[in-house]
Write an enzyme that holds these catalytic residues in place. Sequence first.
Site, short mmCIF file in Angstrom:
data_model
loop_
_atom_site.label_atom_id
_atom_site.label_comp_id
_atom_site.label_asym_id
_atom_site.label_seq_id
_atom_site.Cartn_x
_atom_site.Cartn_y
_atom_site.Cartn_z
CD GLU A 175 -1.54 -2.32 1.97
OE1 GLU A 175 -0.32 -2.62 2.02
OE2 GLU A 175 -2.42 -3.05 2.45
N GLY B 170 5.68 -1.86 14.81
CA GLY B 170 4.93 -0.86 14.06
C GLY B 170 3.84 -0.17 14.87
NE ARG B 171 0.51 -5.01 17.69
CZ ARG B 171 1.19 -5.93 17.04
NH1 ARG B 171 1.59 -5.70 15.80
NH2 ARG B 171 1.52 -7.07 17.61
CE LYS C 182 0.96 -7.50 5.35
NZ LYS C 182 2.31 -7.21 5.85
C1 G6Q Z 1 2.06 -3.18 13.38
C2 G6Q Z 1 2.24 -3.93 12.18
C3 G6Q Z 1 1.74 -3.24 10.92
C4 G6Q Z 1 2.75 -2.35 10.23
C5 G6Q Z 1 2.26 -2.06 8.82
C6 G6Q Z 1 3.18 -1.16 8.05
O1 G6Q Z 1 2.51 -3.50 14.43
O2 G6Q Z 1 3.54 -4.35 12.09
O3 G6Q Z 1 0.57 -2.51 11.13
O4 G6Q Z 1 2.97 -1.19 10.95
O5 G6Q Z 1 2.09 -3.27 8.14
O6 G6Q Z 1 4.43 -1.72 7.93
P1 G6Q Z 1 5.65 -0.91 7.42
O7 G6Q Z 1 5.91 0.22 8.36
O8 G6Q Z 1 6.80 -1.85 7.35
O9 G6Q Z 1 5.28 -0.37 6.07
#
Ligand code: G6Q
Length: 548
Positions: free
Chosen positions: A215, A269-270, A514
């Site tokens: 995305e 990430g989160r 995915k």
């Molecule tokens: C959160 C996940 C997920 C991640 C996204 C974006 O803990 O890991 O939400 O943040 O898939 O990933 P990228 O930052 O690698 O693009």
Amino acid sequence: MNLNKNKPSNLDSWKKLNSNFKTLSSKTLTEHFAENPDRVDKLSINWESFYVDYSKNRLDKSTIDLLVSLAEEAGLKEGIEAYFSGGEINETEGRAVLHTALRTQDSSPVLVEGENILPGIDQAKKEMYDFADKVISGAWKGHTGKSIQNVVNIGIGGSDLGPAMVTEALEFYQNHLNVYFVSNVEGDHVNEIINKIDPETTLFVIVSKTFTTQETLSNAQTLRKWFLNHAPQAAVEKHFVAVSTNQKKVTEFGISPENIFSMNDWVGGRFSLWSTVGISICLAVGPTHFENLLKGAGAMDQHFRKASFDQNIPVLLAMITVWYNNFWNAESEVIVPYSQYLRNLPAYLQQGIMESNGKGVDRNGDPVDYQTGTIIWGASGTNAQHAFFQLMHQGTKLIPADFIGFAKPLYPKNDHQDKLMSNFFAQTQALMLGKNEATVRTELESQGKSNTEIEALLPFKIFEGNRPSTTLLIEELTPYNLGALIAMYEHKIFVQGVIWNIFSYDQWGVELGKQLANNILNDFESGKLDHHDASTKKLIERYQNPKK
Ligand code: G6Q
């Protein structure tokens, strides 16, 4: 140091909680209050400018004592130390989980593979703050010499939800920059953003830890292409920056190393809004407010790490969830912030909570035979009162609720605040007390209804009450308090994961979809659909030939 792998239902206190549940299950909240005049004092916590009242929950001091024992028995104390000190608690990905290091106010080293990570954190923060200062002051110019007016954050999941939610939550503190977020791979989303921006005055911030996310890369490519239709190649360096751990991929994309803000593997990430991933927040409100956000989170970290469990906000809130989830069989929890600024807090917490604790396999690799992650939902009050509160008041489900309110408004106090807060207090009271038959009858009589009318209406107008809630009354929505509030929920997630014996910091569950999407994307080209199940095949055919 790591998390233990104890099955919670084998623990002594879990068994005792089963008996506690049997004893208490028929006791109403009103009865609890009648029996214990000092219930509110016992079941509430004052911490900094937070007042947390958990007395309107179906439990008493004996339950809290057992929940605290369960936390101890489950190894929470050792778990917290492993979490803060860089243990590889994200075992399935072989990583530490150190978002807390990003906001520590303490200079004691935090080691990852023997190296103190604090100097690197300070350096990355300094680079982000210097950059934000330049953009905000206008010293950073676009390729035609104009200062930046618009920022577009390109990211998804953890690289979008936290920055977007916090930027929105801190709108009151925002400077002149317009900050937009593009996340969805849907072309319409990116095109709507394009309609709002000017290539001469827009800064694009590509946020992707891995720099491989479909995305984000699709949106980044589309925006770069659009930009290059209006500007020469050499202009890219004035308008595109990135946040990533993957320097190689970012450079291949065409962003120069000076425009890359680094982040680390030990930030999930989160949980990454505290890192350079939060750059759009920092651009929107400036480094001082961003720093206060970190300080508030750091203060909550200290509280969580140091306070005894029976006075520890994240621990108690987590254990109350365990109580409802595993003993009362509640399936969901509602979060209602009485602040329009926090309208996206529930959506943000949906990822934090459900991606972390939506796991069905325990830390030994065995399927769990008890419930784990709760379903999170919610919206801002009072809007939510006119939407889903009917179900909370008179529906058939048990839904523990978090009510979050702020004593002071951000603009000078006016009569709106008292109206807002009277609703805030009234709702938890109504959920708890309900309205009994006698009251309904008297009300209908005073409205002059006939006996027949009263008998017909009675059952619909009764509220059984006894519906639980926890109230968080916070002084004011400042960056500091917001940081503390988010950190509180982060630690709640951690505690629940420890108790349920699951790994909270991986997210394998998002992978399969995915993978299949990539296969289907290839099949669109090749036209080979026979290997799909009949339903999916038909859907794809219908998509490709809508009239068929
Ligand atoms: C959160 C996940 C997920 C991640 C996204 C974006 O803990 O890991 O939400 O943040 O898939 O990933 P990228 O930052 O690698 O693009």
